[in-house]
Write a protein that holds these residues in place. Structure first.
Motif, PDB file in Angstrom:
ATOM      1  N   PHE A   1      33.990  49.452  48.639  1.00 25.30           N
ATOM      2  CA  PHE A   1      35.031  48.746  49.393  1.00 25.30           C
ATOM      3  C   PHE A   1      34.418  47.784  50.403  1.00 25.30           C
ATOM      4  N   VAL A   2      33.462  48.267  51.183  1.00 29.67           N
ATOM      5  CA  VAL A   2      32.798  47.421  52.169  1.00 29.67           C
ATOM      6  C   VAL A   2      31.294  47.628  52.028  1.00 29.67           C
ATOM      7  N   PRO A   3      30.512  46.561  52.039  1.00 27.32           N
ATOM      8  CA  PRO A   3      29.067  46.705  51.825  1.00 27.32           C
ATOM      9  C   PRO A   3      28.351  47.417  52.962  1.00 27.32           C
ATOM     10  N   ALA A   4      28.931  47.374  54.170  1.00 30.74           N
ATOM     11  CA  ALA A   4      28.274  48.009  55.319  1.00 30.74           C
ATOM     12  C   ALA A   4      29.325  48.358  56.353  1.00 30.74           C
ATOM     13  N   LEU A   5      29.064  49.447  57.076  1.00 31.26           N
ATOM     14  CA  LEU A   5      29.942  49.854  58.166  1.00 31.26           C
ATOM     15  C   LEU A   5      29.283  49.531  59.499  1.00 31.26           C
TER      16      LEU A   5
ATOM     17  N   ILE B   1      40.039  39.788  46.634  1.00 27.53           N
ATOM     18  CA  ILE B   1      39.164  40.346  45.600  1.00 27.53           C
ATOM     19  C   ILE B   1      39.622  41.750  45.206  1.00 27.53           C
ATOM     20  N   ALA B   2      39.960  42.575  46.195  1.00 28.70           N
ATOM     21  CA  ALA B   2      40.397  43.943  45.903  1.00 28.70           C
ATOM     22  C   ALA B   2      41.664  43.946  45.061  1.00 28.70           C
ATOM     23  N   GLN B   3      42.567  42.984  45.317  1.00 23.67           N
ATOM     24  CA  GLN B   3      43.840  42.944  44.607  1.00 23.67           C
ATOM     25  C   GLN B   3      43.714  42.339  43.216  1.00 23.67           C
ATOM     26  N   GLN B   4      42.796  41.396  43.022  1.00 22.31           N
ATOM     27  CA  GLN B   4      42.750  40.628  41.779  1.00 22.31           C
ATOM     28  C   GLN B   4      41.485  40.857  40.953  1.00 22.31           C
ATOM     29  N   CYS B   5      40.688  41.844  41.309  1.00 20.97           N
ATOM     30  CA  CYS B   5      39.405  42.014  40.618  1.00 20.97           C
ATOM     31  C   CYS B   5      39.568  42.307  39.128  1.00 20.97           C
TER      32      CYS B   5
ATOM     33  N   SER C   1      27.651  38.582  48.967  1.00 16.74           N
ATOM     34  CA  SER C   1      28.085  37.324  48.374  1.00 16.74           C
ATOM     35  C   SER C   1      29.435  37.549  47.731  1.00 16.74           C
ATOM     36  N   VAL C   2      30.166  36.462  47.488  1.00 16.22           N
ATOM     37  CA  VAL C   2      31.487  36.586  46.884  1.00 16.22           C
ATOM     38  C   VAL C   2      31.359  37.172  45.475  1.00 16.22           C
ATOM     39  N   ALA C   3      30.393  36.690  44.712  1.00 10.41           N
ATOM     40  CA  ALA C   3      30.209  37.195  43.354  1.00 10.41           C
ATOM     41  C   ALA C   3      29.853  38.684  43.353  1.00 10.41           C
ATOM     42  N   ASP C   4      28.981  39.099  44.284  1.00  7.56           N
ATOM     43  CA  ASP C   4      28.612  40.518  44.368  1.00  7.56           C
ATOM     44  C   ASP C   4      29.827  41.381  44.708  1.00  7.56           C
ATOM     45  N   GLU C   5      30.688  40.861  45.590  1.00  7.78           N
ATOM     46  CA  GLU C   5      31.865  41.636  45.989  1.00  7.78           C
ATOM     47  C   GLU C   5      32.846  41.753  44.830  1.00  7.78           C
ATOM     48  N   ILE C   6      33.015  40.690  44.058  1.00  7.30           N
ATOM     49  CA  ILE C   6      33.881  40.766  42.877  1.00  7.30           C
ATOM     50  C   ILE C   6      33.345  41.819  41.916  1.00  7.30           C
ATOM     51  N   ARG C   7      32.038  41.802  41.659  1.00 12.41           N
ATOM     52  CA  ARG C   7      31.435  42.772  40.749  1.00 12.41           C
ATOM     53  C   ARG C   7      31.580  44.197  41.299  1.00 12.41           C
ATOM     54  N   ARG C   8      31.415  44.366  42.602  1.00 13.21           N
ATOM     55  CA  ARG C   8      31.539  45.691  43.215  1.00 13.21           C
ATOM     56  C   ARG C   8      32.961  46.232  43.060  1.00 13.21           C
TER      57      ARG C   8
ATOM     58  N   ARG D   1      34.390  49.478  40.945  1.00 14.83           N
ATOM     59  CA  ARG D   1      35.274  50.506  41.520  1.00 14.83           C
ATOM     60  C   ARG D   1      36.484  50.730  40.624  1.00 14.83           C
ATOM     61  N   LEU D   2      37.103  49.641  40.153  1.00 17.41           N
ATOM     62  CA  LEU D   2      38.268  49.769  39.279  1.00 17.41           C
ATOM     63  C   LEU D   2      37.891  50.461  37.975  1.00 17.41           C
TER      64      LEU D   2
END
Length: 294
Positions: free
Chosen positions: A116-120, A196-200, A231-238, A242-243
């Motif tokens: 969900f988030v790369p770092a807290l 990204i979370a909604q449309q991945c 990065s945006v691409a990394d977040e989409i892949r992450r 998850r999905l």
């Protein structure tokens, strides 16, 4: 502990979760439920001082106390307010509660939150303003811990998934924009994370499309993500990983082939799915299904 049940635990049992009494043990009640990999605790008592070590899990706690103080080792006490507490794995804090107090605490594995988030944030954060989602999660957890009903295997799986999803959504909402929480750049990244979370699951989703959705240039959006070492691409892949992990862990989707799961999760091929799962969770599609069946 019997799987799916609720039990009262002692100070020793509480210490296994990184919570250690320092003073004021009288009139303290602790209940625990463990639906899968997440751990739920309900604590209630009077004036108490204890230390918390979050070890390898992210912690979301809903705390209400007449008066509450916190400090790091060697620092002076700092009075804080009741509310939502978020702590990354590895944080050690001492808390002092005065008067009557109660807390509902969720421990979520580090790897589950990483999707969900790369770092807290590096230190514990407290949010006294209550929002709809965290109030709903608190009510949900307290309800699970108030009764003694034993959950079935399917219920344990569903509860674990719901808690992970709610926890992840709260992190996206509250700290997804860190660092620089509240700045225009952070707000931009927060909006992009939500898109990204909604449309991945849409295979046509690209960094350029995310930039258009949040009304930003791609260059600006990439810079904002780079500030958080992402990065945006990394977040989409992450988020797609998850999905996919959710689909592979749900028996309702056993009729789907790995190729069909990859497509539903937004991946162009099963190989892309396998690489993303290996990176995010150190596992494979078949291993996820086999683990659930076991």
């Amino acid at each position: 502990m019997e799987l799916g049940g609720v039990r009262a635990i002692s100070p020793r049992g509480l210490a296994e979760h990184g919570i250690h009494y320092l003073a004021g043990r009288a009139a303290l009640s602790v209940r625990e439920r463990t639906p899968g990999t997440v751990i739920l605790l309900a604590l209630r008592g009077t004036s108490t001082e204890f230390s918390i070590d979050t070890t390898a899990a992210a912690v979301l706690a809903f705390v209400k106390a007449e008066a509450l103080w916190s400090r790091n080792q060697g620092e002076p006490w700092l009075q804080i307010g009741s509310g939502l507490v978020i702590a990354a794995p590895g944080i050690v804090r001492t808390l002092r509660c005065q008067g009557s107090w109660r807390a509902a605490i969720t421990f979520v594995p580090r790897e589950a939150m990483a999707s969900f988030v790369p770092a807290l944030p590096p230190d514990m954060q407290i949010f006294p303003d209550r929002r709809l989602l965290d109030r709903a999660m608190q009510t949900f957890i307290e309800g699970l811990l108030s009764g003694d009903e034993r959950a079935t295997a399917i219920e344990r799986y569903a509860l674990e998934q719901l808690i992970v999803e709610m926890s992840g959504a709260i992190l996206l909402d509250r700290v997804g924009a860190a660092p620089g929480l509240g700045s225009p750049r952070a707000v931009l990244r927060d909006r992009a994370m939500a898109v990204i979370a909604q449309q991945c699951g849409d295979p046509s989703l690209t960094p350029s499309q995310v930039a258009r959705e949040v009304q930003s240039s791609l260059r600006q959006l990439q810079l904002v993500f780079a500030e958080a070492e992402n990065s945006v691409a990394d977040e989409i892949r992450r988020q797609r990983a998850r999905l996919a992990r959710t689909l592979l862990g749900d028996s309702r989707y056993d009729v789907l082939s790995i190729e069909q799961v990859a497509k539903r999760a937004g991946f162009q091929s099963p190989m892309s799915l396998r690489r993303a799962l290996a990176e995010a969770y150190k596992t494979t599609p078949r291993a996820l299904r086999a683990q659930r069946h076991a």
